[in-house]
Design a protein around this motif. Structure first.
Motif, PDB file in Angstrom:
ATOM      1  N   THR A   1     -84.231 -14.039 -34.531  1.00 56.09           N
ATOM      2  CA  THR A   1     -83.810 -14.748 -35.705  1.00 56.09           C
ATOM      3  C   THR A   1     -82.162 -14.608 -35.995  1.00 56.09           C
ATOM      4  N   PRO A   2     -81.596 -15.391 -36.858  1.00 55.41           N
ATOM      5  CA  PRO A   2     -80.305 -15.202 -37.091  1.00 55.41           C
ATOM      6  C   PRO A   2     -79.890 -13.923 -37.768  1.00 55.41           C
ATOM      7  N   ASP A   3     -80.613 -13.380 -38.497  1.00 54.59           N
ATOM      8  CA  ASP A   3     -80.409 -12.017 -38.879  1.00 54.59           C
ATOM      9  C   ASP A   3     -80.316 -11.053 -37.808  1.00 54.59           C
ATOM     10  N   ASP A   4     -81.048 -11.168 -36.636  1.00 56.11           N
ATOM     11  CA  ASP A   4     -81.004 -10.156 -35.573  1.00 56.11           C
ATOM     12  C   ASP A   4     -79.618 -10.343 -34.948  1.00 56.11           C
ATOM     13  N   VAL A   5     -79.160 -11.649 -34.902  1.00 57.29           N
ATOM     14  CA  VAL A   5     -77.720 -11.975 -34.268  1.00 57.29           C
ATOM     15  C   VAL A   5     -76.709 -11.411 -35.049  1.00 57.29           C
ATOM     16  N   LYS A   6     -77.015 -11.425 -36.652  1.00 57.52           N
ATOM     17  CA  LYS A   6     -75.674 -10.664 -37.459  1.00 57.52           C
ATOM     18  C   LYS A   6     -75.918  -9.379 -37.226  1.00 57.52           C
ATOM     19  N   ALA A   7     -77.000  -8.648 -37.243  1.00 60.32           N
ATOM     20  CA  ALA A   7     -77.189  -7.265 -37.028  1.00 60.32           C
ATOM     21  C   ALA A   7     -76.659  -6.675 -35.797  1.00 60.32           C
ATOM     22  N   LEU A   8     -76.410  -7.086 -34.967  1.00 61.33           N
ATOM     23  CA  LEU A   8     -75.620  -6.743 -33.657  1.00 61.33           C
ATOM     24  C   LEU A   8     -74.445  -7.332 -33.200  1.00 61.33           C
ATOM     25  N   ALA A   9     -74.015  -8.254 -33.957  1.00 66.80           N
ATOM     26  CA  ALA A   9     -72.548  -8.858 -33.675  1.00 66.80           C
ATOM     27  C   ALA A   9     -71.641  -8.141 -33.938  1.00 66.80           C
ATOM     28  N   GLN A  10     -71.454  -7.148 -34.959  1.00 66.11           N
ATOM     29  CA  GLN A  10     -70.278  -6.294 -34.703  1.00 66.11           C
ATOM     30  C   GLN A  10     -70.345  -5.469 -33.631  1.00 66.11           C
ATOM     31  N   ALA A  11     -71.351  -4.900 -33.128  1.00 65.56           N
ATOM     32  CA  ALA A  11     -71.430  -3.592 -32.101  1.00 65.56           C
ATOM     33  C   ALA A  11     -71.191  -4.423 -30.904  1.00 65.56           C
ATOM     34  N   THR A  12     -71.711  -5.324 -30.819  1.00 64.86           N
ATOM     35  CA  THR A  12     -71.525  -6.171 -29.698  1.00 64.86           C
ATOM     36  C   THR A  12     -70.361  -6.918 -29.350  1.00 64.86           C
ATOM     37  N   LEU A  13     -69.629  -7.277 -30.289  1.00 70.89           N
ATOM     38  CA  LEU A  13     -68.486  -8.383 -29.920  1.00 70.89           C
ATOM     39  C   LEU A  13     -67.079  -7.644 -30.485  1.00 70.89           C
ATOM     40  N   ALA A  14     -67.070  -6.639 -31.504  1.00 69.00           N
ATOM     41  CA  ALA A  14     -65.983  -6.393 -31.828  1.00 69.00           C
ATOM     42  C   ALA A  14     -64.931  -5.873 -30.743  1.00 69.00           C
ATOM     43  N   HIS A  15     -65.393  -5.067 -29.903  1.00 71.51           N
ATOM     44  CA  HIS A  15     -64.614  -3.987 -28.872  1.00 71.51           C
ATOM     45  C   HIS A  15     -63.852  -5.184 -27.808  1.00 71.51           C
ATOM     46  N   ARG A  16     -64.503  -6.401 -27.921  1.00 75.62           N
ATOM     47  CA  ARG A  16     -63.870  -7.505 -27.005  1.00 75.62           C
ATOM     48  C   ARG A  16     -63.003  -8.461 -27.555  1.00 75.62           C
TER      49      ARG A  16
END
Length: 358
Positions: A314-329
């Motif tokens: 769901t989009p909520d899953d994407v939002k929940a992992l977005a910071q941890a997965t993308l911020a360091h990139r």
């Protein structure tokens, strides 16, 4: 100065059995194959075993549940995890405890300025008995490699992990040597000390599936830590703390197979891509999310959905992992840094600019 990315889930909140809410957007693909009873039972057994790892690790590490979940997601996605936190928040103990609860082999390398690439990957050693060179494996030949303070070693030694992380093999004297399965690098770094450190280049940061931040504990957790030590807790004796294996490499393999079957609708795929593209157009960023980063967000979102008992994202899953997965990139422009803008805030703004699929 940059904000620290959030962890995959709120600290202390374990994945719960969840059904999609009407506003969560994506629904399962119509007509997808229905899992057999055997597959469903195997999936549930693997999921229960992996969720039990959190409880087991808590016998040695107070709090930090979100970081444990992040490492589990990394293992399920066959990725690597960067752990960041100030000294003394149990980064090393957490990895050792998780390896004990999973019954997988772990090795630790303390990265220092004089560490050489061969000290990590292994090297050819002359054997007097055979008058030939033989390969002596380095600590990278393990299931869970703890790369402690990875940013304290020069780029040449940091680069020795690139092939292992990407190809899951080590090439010595032109011969590729496969690494064990599962294999994951859990690297730690200290965010407050910059003297004598070598910041990881963007190309290497991009190879970490996600970054988990270990915050300082709240007062009640810190009291619990001190009380454990007062009662005789020895962080070097995990067996004495009552830790036992509650999951195995087989559970990880079964979980990875089920994560690969988690469905993602075209709308959610488009949502992930639009978030990645929004970061590339942000005026505050000099480097946005690459296609590899978008693929990583898809993978972590699927793993999070499966841990929550669902077979679709769901989009909520994407939002929940977005910071941890993308911020360091992401990399800030110098003028944005001078204005005190943080990476986390810029990423939140990018995510907020993308319409949520309904």
């Amino acid at each position: 100065m940059t904000d620290q990315p959030v962890t995959p889930a709120p600290a202390g909140a374990a994945p719960q059995e969840a059904a999609p809410s009407p506003s969560s957007g994506a629904q399962p693909w119509a007509g997808r194959p229905t899992p057999s009873g055997t597959e469903t039972a195997r999936s549930e057994a693997a999921r229960r075993a992996l969720l039990a790892v959190r409880t087991e690790v808590a016998k040695a590490v107070v709090g930090q549940d979100a970081a444990v979940t992040g490492i589990l997601i990394g293992l399920l996605c066959r990725g690597h995890v960067l752990l960041e936190g100030v000294p003394g928040v149990a980064k090393t103990l957490l990895v050792r405890s998780l390896a004990a609860a999973l019954a997988v082999e772990t090795k630790r390398v303390q990265f220092t300025p004089d560490l050489m690439p061969g000290d990590v990957t292994g090297s050819l050693v002359y054997d007097n008995a055979t008058s030939e060179f033989s390969f002596r494996e380095g600590p990278v030949f393990t299931n869970l490699l703890l790369a402690d303070e990875i940013n304290r070693t020069p780029p040449k030694t940091q680069a020795s992990l690139l092939e292992a992380m990407e190809e899951r093999q080590v090439s010595v004297d032109g011969k590729p040597r496969p690494l064990p399965v599962p294999f994951m690098v859990a690297a730690t770094q200290n965010p407050v000390e910059y003297e004598g450190t070598y910041p990881l280049p963007e190309a290497q940061l991009d190879r970490f599936l996600l970054k988990a931040v270990l915050p300082l504990p709240p007062r009640e957790d810190e009291v619990a830590v001190i009380q454990r030590h007062a009662a005789g807790f020895d962080p070097r004796d995990l067996a004495g703390a009552g830790l036992r294996p509650v999951a195995s490499a087989d559970d990880l393999a079964a979980g990875s197979a089920m994560v690969a079957q988690v469905q993602t609708s075209p709308e959610v795929v488009g949502y992930i891509v639009d978030i990645a593209r929004a970061t590339r157009h942000s005026p505050s960023l000099s480097l946005g999310v690459s296609p590899r980063g978008a693929t990583a967000l898809l993978a972590t979102s699927r793993a999070w959905a499966w841990l929550n008992g669902r077979d679709f994202v769901t989009p909520d899953d994407v939002k929940a992992l977005a910071q941890a997965t993308l911020a360091h990139r992401l990399s800030l422009r110098p003028e944005a840094e001078l204005e005190g803008v943080g990476v986390a805030a810029v990423l939140d703004s990018a995510i907020g600019s993308v319409p949520v699929p309904r």
